[in-house]
Design an enzyme around this catalytic site. Structure first.
Site, short mmCIF file in Angstrom:
data_model
loop_
_atom_site.label_atom_id
_atom_site.label_comp_id
_atom_site.label_asym_id
_atom_site.label_seq_id
_atom_site.Cartn_x
_atom_site.Cartn_y
_atom_site.Cartn_z
N LYS A 1 2.59 -6.69 8.47
CA LYS A 1 2.33 -6.33 7.07
C LYS A 1 3.11 -7.17 6.06
O LYS A 1 2.62 -7.40 4.95
CB LYS A 1 2.64 -4.84 6.85
CG LYS A 1 1.63 -3.90 7.50
CD LYS A 1 1.89 -2.47 7.09
CE LYS A 1 0.83 -1.54 7.65
NZ LYS A 1 0.96 -0.16 7.14
N ASP A 58 -2.53 1.64 1.50
CA ASP A 58 -1.68 2.76 1.91
C ASP A 58 -1.23 3.59 0.71
O ASP A 58 -1.09 4.81 0.80
CB ASP A 58 -0.45 2.26 2.66
CG ASP A 58 -0.74 1.87 4.10
OD1 ASP A 58 -1.73 2.38 4.67
OD2 ASP A 58 0.00 1.04 4.65
#
Length: 285
Positions: free
Chosen positions: A68, A105
């Protein structure tokens, strides 16, 4: 003609529920496209992106650990969400092969809280456990919505660094994870008009891990208890919270919420959220 497709990448990747989620939605909408899982090692990340950049059928990918943050310098641009979180969980390919990093997210975490966030509050406070990758989007989301956050981690210095980076200067504090384990005789004030959240952003309570050590004397009356762990879905924290009458949010809420944002970006149609109950049943078999 090759069917359009998107993927989820990570190392490991076999545990990802993303293929089941996206394939379910593609089937419901009758979209002729695919969603796959692709095991990508850290030293193969740059090659993977170069190959996919040249493939016009590839719409993009979701990104799981450990990529990420490592993927960020390999992309052409980052949008506001990725910049705010300091991590990318979704890559989108434009028609000219340009790659943009975003982060769904943040929106996924907030989605089940929207009815609460739509109301005004005198004060908003969150107690968050964990300072790893999952916590980044959560801290950024809380800061954006005016929460003062107490971040508990095994390494308080790491927690403080995250708050300094992402907390927007709110009245935030870092403490040791052990702070919340023993009982307290703290007398909470009148919580009317206060929105209190308790969020587990750590692996504690996940299958194979010890439970989160939290004595509920630290949890204000009327709190919402939110656990991002998805295996098991009903974590010891959520079971204990419900037994004490607290409202709870499970990890599938965030997982499905963030996937829905990515799905629309990949395939151009909103996810059929009216089928969430059926999807949850599939994901928990």
């Amino acid at each position: 003609m090759t069917r359009p497709y998107a993927e989820v990448i990570g190392d490991p990747i076999v545990q990802s529920k993303s293929p089941a989620i996206h394939t379910f939605w593609l089937g419901k909408l009758g979209i002729a496209a695919d969603y796959r899982a692709c095991h990508v090692l850290s030293d193969g990340l740059e090659t993977y992106l170069a190959d996919r950049r040249a493939d016009p059928a590839w719409r993009g990918c979701n990104v799981t650990m450990p990529h990420k943050e490592a993927i960020m310098p390999l992309l052409d641009r980052l949008d506001d969400e990725a910049s705010a979180v300091g991590a990318v969980n979704t890559v989108l390919r434009a028609g000219d092969g340009t790659l943009t990093g975003t982060n769904t997210d943040l929106a996924g975490f907030l989605e089940p809280l929207q009815p609460l966030l739509a109301a005004p509050h005198l004060f908003r406070m969150a107690r968050v456990f964990g300072a790893g990758g999952a916590a980044r989007a959560i801290i950024a989301a809380l800061a954006r919505n005016g929460f003062a956050t107490v971040l508990a981690a095994r390494d308080p210095a790491k927690a403080q660094a995250l708050l300094d980076e992402l907390g927007r200067g709110n009245d935030n504090h870092a403490v040791a994870l052990s702070h919340f384990a023993p009982p307290t005789d703290f007398a909470f004030d009148d919580r009317e008009g206060i929105l209190d959240l308790v969020v587990n952003a750590s692996p504690l309570g996940m299958a194979g891990h010890e439970p989160l050590a939290l004595d509920f004397s630290h949890v204000p009356p009327g709190s919402v208890v939110y656990d991002v762990v998805t295996h098991p879905l009903d974590t010891p924290l959520l079971v204990a919270a419900r037994e004490r009458g607290f409202e709870t949010v499970d990890g599938l809420a965030m997982l499905i919420g963030q996937a829905a944002v990515a799905f629309e970006r990949f395939f151009g149609q909103p996810a059929p959220r009216q089928d969430d109950a059926e999807l949850r049943e599939i994901l928990t078999r």
